[in-house]
Design a protein around this motif. Sequence first.
Motif, short mmCIF file in Angstrom:
data_model
loop_
_atom_site.label_atom_id
_atom_site.label_comp_id
_atom_site.label_asym_id
_atom_site.label_seq_id
_atom_site.Cartn_x
_atom_site.Cartn_y
_atom_site.Cartn_z
N PRO A 45 -2.65 -0.36 10.23
CA PRO A 45 -1.93 0.16 9.05
C PRO A 45 -1.87 -0.83 7.90
CG PRO A 45 -0.36 -0.51 10.75
CD PRO A 45 -1.74 -0.62 11.36
N GLY A 46 -2.14 -2.13 8.19
CA GLY A 46 -2.02 -3.17 7.18
C GLY A 46 -0.54 -3.47 6.97
N PRO A 47 -0.21 -4.63 6.47
CA PRO A 47 -1.11 -5.73 6.18
C PRO A 47 -1.64 -6.39 7.45
CG PRO A 47 1.19 -6.37 5.79
CD PRO A 47 1.20 -4.92 6.15
N HIS A 100 7.53 6.18 10.54
CA HIS A 100 6.80 6.02 9.28
C HIS A 100 5.89 7.25 9.20
CE1 HIS A 100 4.76 4.40 5.94
NE2 HIS A 100 4.43 3.19 6.38
N GLN A 108 2.49 7.48 7.38
CA GLN A 108 1.44 6.64 7.98
C GLN A 108 0.75 7.39 9.11
OE1 GLN A 108 0.51 3.33 7.04
NE2 GLN A 108 -1.20 3.66 8.44
N ARG A 166 0.81 -1.23 0.00
CA ARG A 166 0.00 0.00 0.00
C ARG A 166 0.83 1.26 0.00
NH1 ARG A 166 -2.76 -3.43 3.37
NH2 ARG A 166 -0.84 -4.54 3.10
C1 NCD Z 1 3.43 -0.74 7.95
C2 NCD Z 1 4.91 -0.68 7.74
O1 NCD Z 1 5.46 -1.17 6.75
O2 NCD Z 1 5.54 -0.08 8.58
N1 NCD Z 1 2.71 -0.97 6.79
C3 NCD Z 1 2.37 0.10 6.03
O3 NCD Z 1 3.20 0.88 5.63
N2 NCD Z 1 1.08 0.25 5.76
C4 NCD Z 1 3.05 -1.64 9.03
C5 NCD Z 1 3.50 -3.04 8.98
O4 NCD Z 1 4.14 -3.51 8.05
O5 NCD Z 1 3.19 -3.71 9.95
#
Ligand code: NCD
Length: 307
Positions: free
Chosen positions: A266-268, A138, A141, A60
């Motif tokens: 936040p996914g996945p 992040h 996010q 994503r």
């Molecule tokens: C997150 C990440 O990569 O930090 N995913 C994201 O960016 N949507 C969370 C995760 O991987 O657990």
Amino acid sequence: MPDQLKTQGLLDIESLPREAIEEILERARFFQPGPGETYKRLEALKGKTVVNLFFEASTRTRVSFEIAERRLGADTISIAAQGSSVSKGESLVDTLNTLVAMRPHAVVMRHAASGAPQFLSRHLTIPIVNAGDGTHEHPTQALLDARTILDHRPSLAGLRVAIIGDIAHSRVARSNVHLLAKFGADIILCGPPALLPPELAQLAPGVKLSWNMRDALAGADVIMMLRVQLERQYESAMSAGEYFRFYGLRPEHIELASPDVIVMHPGPINRGRELSSEVADSQRSVILNQVENGVAVRMAVLERVLG
Ligand code: NCD
């Protein structure tokens, strides 16, 4: 004062002033598509080239950066570490210098080492947008999470936010704590002892910790679930079933929270480990709103950095 977003790019939330966050969140609202529409198309970044450099897996985040860049009219190139000379042993600085010699205007970067974008920004003259560095931050996010909360609540001040799961390894948690604390939210971090070291209470003023999921959820306005970062845990992790029993979000938990609580991730997502399908697919879940806001927020960030 130099404009840090234009000179360095977006490296973290911790050092980003409140006003800059407010400006990005407000602008993102302009980019949100209405019902049945897609994201606006602008020429704001016409003639600009953005390189997306992903040294770690991503669906994503990478796709939403690419869509955001194209909707703003930029030329984009995406590089995954597996298919690049990084896999031939080239150092990070050499890879970046090689790319910069081709004159892009900005780099969007995800890397497994905490601090990698900060380190590189000292060597580069173009802005870097951090798309996740190790267990550190992040930033986009946290911005899209804040946009999503503000789509459902009038303000962040005084909101009770429970962040649950693998806090120790979560860059998502760190960026969210910094952002939410700047706006006066009440933050409670919850997870198994091995994934919730006591020093995390010092991340920002007023952060509380709990190992008990029911305590953490009491009266919560926002429940933010996290993925267990198996790729960053070297000690033996709990089995999926055991983890779910103690820290998995299930329908009975929702009753402990505020009546109009929203559930985020936040996914996945790993169904049956972090949350049950009933919760993930319920009316309370705003997980797909988060994904949708990812594009709008990244458009606002890129426009602010490069526009
Ligand atoms: C997150 C990440 O990569 O930090 N995913 C994201 O960016 N949507 C969370 C995760 O991987 O657990």
